[in-house]
Design a protein around this motif. Structure first.
Motif, short mmCIF file in Angstrom:
data_model
loop_
_atom_site.label_atom_id
_atom_site.label_comp_id
_atom_site.label_asym_id
_atom_site.label_seq_id
_atom_site.Cartn_x
_atom_site.Cartn_y
_atom_site.Cartn_z
N LEU A 26 0.83 -1.21 0.00
CA LEU A 26 0.00 0.00 0.00
C LEU A 26 0.86 1.25 0.00
CD1 LEU A 26 -2.64 -1.27 2.55
CD2 LEU A 26 -2.92 -1.07 0.07
N LEU A 39 -5.95 6.51 -7.02
CA LEU A 39 -6.55 6.49 -5.70
C LEU A 39 -7.51 7.64 -5.45
CD1 LEU A 39 -3.39 5.67 -3.57
CD2 LEU A 39 -5.11 4.08 -4.42
N LEU A 150 -9.18 2.57 -2.31
CA LEU A 150 -8.01 1.75 -1.98
C LEU A 150 -8.46 0.41 -1.44
CD1 LEU A 150 -4.93 1.56 -1.72
CD2 LEU A 150 -5.16 2.57 0.56
N ARG A 153 -9.82 -2.01 -4.07
CA ARG A 153 -8.79 -2.61 -4.95
C ARG A 153 -8.39 -4.00 -4.43
NH1 ARG A 153 -5.23 1.24 -7.93
NH2 ARG A 153 -3.76 -0.48 -7.92
#
Length: 156
Positions: A26, A39, A150, A153
């Motif tokens: 991340l 993002l 995020l 994903r």
């Protein structure tokens, strides 16, 4: 797993979420300015015009932005960096964006994004400006959208 508000203190807007991915993975996304558009939940971030391969403290990156239909360019400077744990940059008008990554397990990370407008330069009334114009609230909503993107994903 929902986005939660974090009390980061006065003149800061902070939200957090758990993501099913390692902190290093991340962090790598956020530490690559060319990927910020992937993002962005605000709809303001465009492509990078100029950016190093990987950000380090003191590095600068320039991004095409659009706000209220008006295009502009913004050059930010990295102000804090701790690999896989923290990255922060200062916007030219003074506010900071901070991302923190706390490993809960090897594959689950608490990600916290903060809009920090405590140190906004020479204009004394700028703190009030962020609140009166709704930027603090808009940025809270944008952070929630960004963190949700995020998390999604890496969902299922």
């Amino acid at each position: 797993m929902i986005v939660t508000a974090v009390d980061a203190g006065r003149n800061q807007v902070s939200r957090s979420i758990e993501v099913h991915a390692p902190a290093a993975e991340l962090f790598a996304i956020v530490a690559d300015p060319r990927r910020h558009r992937e993002l962005d939940g605000s709809g303001t971030v465009g492509d990078n015009i100029r950016a190093p391969q990987r950000l380090v403290a003191g590095a600068r990156f320039t991004t095409k932005m659009t706000m209220f239909g008006v295009p502009y360019r913004s050059t930010s400077t990295i102000t804090a960096m701790k690999p896989d744990e923290l990255i922060e940059w200062r916007h030219p008008v003074g506010h900071h964006w901070r991302w923190e990554f706390a490993a809960i397990t090897p594959t689950i990370t608490r990600v916290t994004e903060t809009f920090d407008y405590r140190d906004t330069g020479l204009l004394k009334d700028r703190l009030k400006y962020y609140e009166r114009t709704g930027f603090a609230n808009r940025n809270a909503a944008a952070i929630e959208a960004t963190l949700t993107r995020l998390r999604n994903r890496y969902a299922g």
